[in-house]
Design a protein around this motif. Sequence first.
Motif, PDB file in Angstrom:
ATOM      1  N   VAL A 120       0.837  -1.202   0.000  1.00 45.46           N
ATOM      2  CA  VAL A 120       0.000   0.000   0.000  1.00 45.46           C
ATOM      3  C   VAL A 120       0.874   1.255   0.000  1.00 45.46           C
ATOM      4  CG1 VAL A 120      -1.724   1.326   1.275  1.00 45.46           C
ATOM      5  CG2 VAL A 120      -1.905  -1.171   1.153  1.00 45.46           C
ATOM      6  N   LYS A 121       1.917   1.255   0.802  1.00 44.40           N
ATOM      7  CA  LYS A 121       2.831   2.397   0.824  1.00 44.40           C
ATOM      8  C   LYS A 121       3.501   2.575  -0.538  1.00 44.40           C
ATOM      9  CE  LYS A 121       3.907   2.253   5.773  1.00 44.40           C
ATOM     10  NZ  LYS A 121       4.977   2.072   6.800  1.00 44.40           N
ATOM     11  N   GLN A 122       3.863   1.464  -1.176  1.00 49.80           N
ATOM     12  CA  GLN A 122       4.496   1.550  -2.487  1.00 49.80           C
ATOM     13  C   GLN A 122       3.559   2.169  -3.522  1.00 49.80           C
ATOM     14  OE1 GLN A 122       6.932  -1.812  -3.878  1.00 49.80           O
ATOM     15  NE2 GLN A 122       6.602  -2.761  -1.885  1.00 49.80           N
ATOM     16  N   VAL A 123       2.311   1.716  -3.529  1.00 45.69           N
ATOM     17  CA  VAL A 123       1.331   2.229  -4.494  1.00 45.69           C
ATOM     18  C   VAL A 123       1.105   3.728  -4.287  1.00 45.69           C
ATOM     19  CG1 VAL A 123      -1.093   2.149  -5.188  1.00 45.69           C
ATOM     20  CG2 VAL A 123       0.170   0.020  -4.856  1.00 45.69           C
ATOM     21  N   LEU A 124       0.990   4.162  -3.035  1.00 45.18           N
ATOM     22  CA  LEU A 124       0.784   5.585  -2.751  1.00 45.18           C
ATOM     23  C   LEU A 124       1.975   6.416  -3.225  1.00 45.18           C
ATOM     24  CD1 LEU A 124      -0.825   5.385   0.810  1.00 45.18           C
ATOM     25  CD2 LEU A 124      -1.965   5.927  -1.350  1.00 45.18           C
ATOM     26  N   GLU A 125       3.175   5.867  -3.128  1.00 52.39           N
ATOM     27  CA  GLU A 125       4.358   6.594  -3.590  1.00 52.39           C
ATOM     28  C   GLU A 125       4.410   6.667  -5.116  1.00 52.39           C
ATOM     29  OE1 GLU A 125       7.147   5.535   0.295  1.00 52.39           O
ATOM     30  OE2 GLU A 125       7.663   4.703  -1.674  1.00 52.39           O
ATOM     31  N   VAL A 126       3.984   5.599  -5.785  1.00 48.65           N
ATOM     32  CA  VAL A 126       3.923   5.620  -7.254  1.00 48.65           C
ATOM     33  C   VAL A 126       2.999   6.737  -7.719  1.00 48.65           C
ATOM     34  CG1 VAL A 126       3.167   4.383  -9.320  1.00 48.65           C
ATOM     35  CG2 VAL A 126       4.486   3.183  -7.573  1.00 48.65           C
ATOM     36  N   LYS A 127       1.879   6.931  -7.030  1.00 46.28           N
ATOM     37  CA  LYS A 127       0.910   7.958  -7.420  1.00 46.28           C
ATOM     38  C   LYS A 127       1.551   9.347  -7.460  1.00 46.28           C
ATOM     39  CE  LYS A 127      -3.282   7.987  -5.960  1.00 46.28           C
ATOM     40  NZ  LYS A 127      -4.472   7.990  -5.071  1.00 46.28           N
ATOM     41  N   THR A 128       2.527   9.598  -6.585  1.00 48.06           N
ATOM     42  CA  THR A 128       3.167  10.920  -6.589  1.00 48.06           C
ATOM     43  C   THR A 128       4.016  11.129  -7.835  1.00 48.06           C
ATOM     44  OG1 THR A 128       5.239  10.280  -5.446  1.00 48.06           O
ATOM     45  CG2 THR A 128       3.322  10.793  -4.066  1.00 48.06           C
ATOM     46  N   ASP A 129       4.419  10.040  -8.491  1.00 49.08           N
ATOM     47  CA  ASP A 129       5.252  10.142  -9.691  1.00 49.08           C
ATOM     48  C   ASP A 129       4.433  10.202 -10.976  1.00 49.08           C
ATOM     49  OD1 ASP A 129       7.979  10.174  -8.769  1.00 49.08           O
ATOM     50  OD2 ASP A 129       7.679   8.131  -8.065  1.00 49.08           O
ATOM     51  N   LEU A 130       3.112  10.170 -10.865  1.00 50.82           N
ATOM     52  CA  LEU A 130       2.259  10.202 -12.056  1.00 50.82           C
ATOM     53  C   LEU A 130       1.852  11.606 -12.436  1.00 50.82           C
ATOM     54  CD1 LEU A 130      -0.091   7.119 -11.507  1.00 50.82           C
ATOM     55  CD2 LEU A 130       2.165   7.238 -12.578  1.00 50.82           C
ATOM     56  N   SER A 131       2.287  12.599 -11.693  1.00 54.52           N
ATOM     57  CA  SER A 131       1.943  13.989 -11.975  1.00 54.52           C
ATOM     58  C   SER A 131       3.049  14.657 -12.772  1.00 54.52           C
ATOM     59  CB  SER A 131       1.712  14.759 -10.671  1.00 54.52           C
ATOM     60  OG  SER A 131       1.557  16.134 -10.930  1.00 54.52           O
ATOM     61  N   ASN A 132       2.667  15.630 -13.594  1.00 59.91           N
ATOM     62  CA  ASN A 132       3.649  16.398 -14.346  1.00 59.91           C
ATOM     63  C   ASN A 132       3.798  17.816 -13.784  1.00 59.91           C
ATOM     64  OD1 ASN A 132       5.554  16.285 -16.428  1.00 59.91           O
ATOM     65  ND2 ASN A 132       4.241  17.411 -17.829  1.00 59.91           N
ATOM     66  N   ARG A 133       3.215  18.049 -12.604  1.00 58.85           N
ATOM     67  CA  ARG A 133       3.324  19.367 -11.985  1.00 58.85           C
ATOM     68  C   ARG A 133       4.764  19.608 -11.528  1.00 58.85           C
ATOM     69  NH1 ARG A 133       0.614  19.419  -7.255  1.00 58.85           N
ATOM     70  NH2 ARG A 133       0.279  17.167  -7.283  1.00 58.85           N
ATOM     71  N   MET A 134       5.235  20.822 -11.676  1.00 61.64           N
ATOM     72  CA  MET A 134       6.620  21.155 -11.376  1.00 61.64           C
ATOM     73  C   MET A 134       7.001  20.811  -9.937  1.00 61.64           C
ATOM     74  SD  MET A 134       8.192  22.196 -14.021  1.00 61.64           S
ATOM     75  CE  MET A 134       9.617  23.011 -13.311  1.00 61.64           C
ATOM     76  N   HIS A 135       6.071  20.976  -9.014  1.00 62.31           N
ATOM     77  CA  HIS A 135       6.410  20.765  -7.613  1.00 62.31           C
ATOM     78  C   HIS A 135       5.709  19.537  -7.039  1.00 62.31           C
ATOM     79  CE1 HIS A 135       8.471  24.598  -7.635  1.00 62.31           C
ATOM     80  NE2 HIS A 135       7.392  25.175  -8.132  1.00 62.31           N
ATOM     81  N   ALA A 136       5.454  18.556  -7.876  1.00 65.61           N
ATOM     82  CA  ALA A 136       4.857  17.317  -7.403  1.00 65.61           C
ATOM     83  C   ALA A 136       5.831  16.583  -6.491  1.00 65.61           C
ATOM     84  CB  ALA A 136       4.483  16.435  -8.589  1.00 65.61           C
ATOM     85  N   GLY A 137       5.293  15.683  -5.664  1.00 63.29           N
ATOM     86  CA  GLY A 137       6.122  14.971  -4.706  1.00 63.29           C
ATOM     87  C   GLY A 137       7.216  14.141  -5.344  1.00 63.29           C
ATOM     88  N   ARG A 138       6.873  13.398  -6.422  1.00 62.32           N
ATOM     89  CA  ARG A 138       7.839  12.578  -7.153  1.00 62.32           C
ATOM     90  C   ARG A 138       8.708  11.742  -6.212  1.00 62.32           C
ATOM     91  NH1 ARG A 138      10.574  16.911 -11.323  1.00 62.32           N
ATOM     92  NH2 ARG A 138       8.822  18.307 -11.530  1.00 62.32           N
TER      93      ARG A 138
END
Length: 230
Positions: A58-76
């Motif tokens: 679950v933690k892994q999936v939530l972290e992947v979600k942060t890398d799906l954004s193209n916003r300049m200041h996304a969590g990534r």
Amino acid sequence: MAVKSSSPLHVYLLAGVKTTTCAFNACKARLEEQLHSEGIDPLIHVLFPYGDASRNVVKQVLEVKTDLSNRMHAGRIGGRLVWEQIKDNVRGQRALFIGHSGGGAAAYQAARLLEEEGALHDYRVVQVGSPRTPIHPDMRDKVSYFHSVDSFGKLNDPISRIGSWGGWIRSRGYVPRWNRFKYAPGYVEGIPTVGGHAHYFRTEPYVDTNAVCNLDKTISRVREWLKGWL
């Protein structure tokens, strides 16, 4: 095929969610063999942006979600972890990122972070069976995307349906129209693999009627796309 530069080629194999530590062993060995045969001396690294199979899924999936954004200041989160691990070694070098599943999203985000800071210019990103991550227009030609298809050429990897490349564009008459490929990678191709999402880099028993395994199919298509750069 000649190498364009005398600098070493760093190859980063990036794992997705719930991946075992040996998942890339066959892929690493095959890449080393093929690249060496063409006079290329690669430095191949296997990275786990979200941890390996022993970590909470679950933690892994939530972290992947942060890398799906193209916003300049996304969590990534995954992208930043990879960036932190490789930024001192890859600066000014040639780099190839090959990411499976969520690892494909982390690969793109890491490459983008490195390019933003001016540390990386000569690179390519390969996403395999990954969620759809919006690609910055300036990076489109450096990013490819491969997904599994069935015998009719229809996408059959559910992970490749996650996310979006879409965005609004102006059509004739200045009427906004949704373009689902506005932020797509520069190259997208389906591969007729045997098995499911986890099997792109597998050998036997994931072999088709022509005795070609998934690993050879995947590497073959990736190498074809890389022609002219390697």
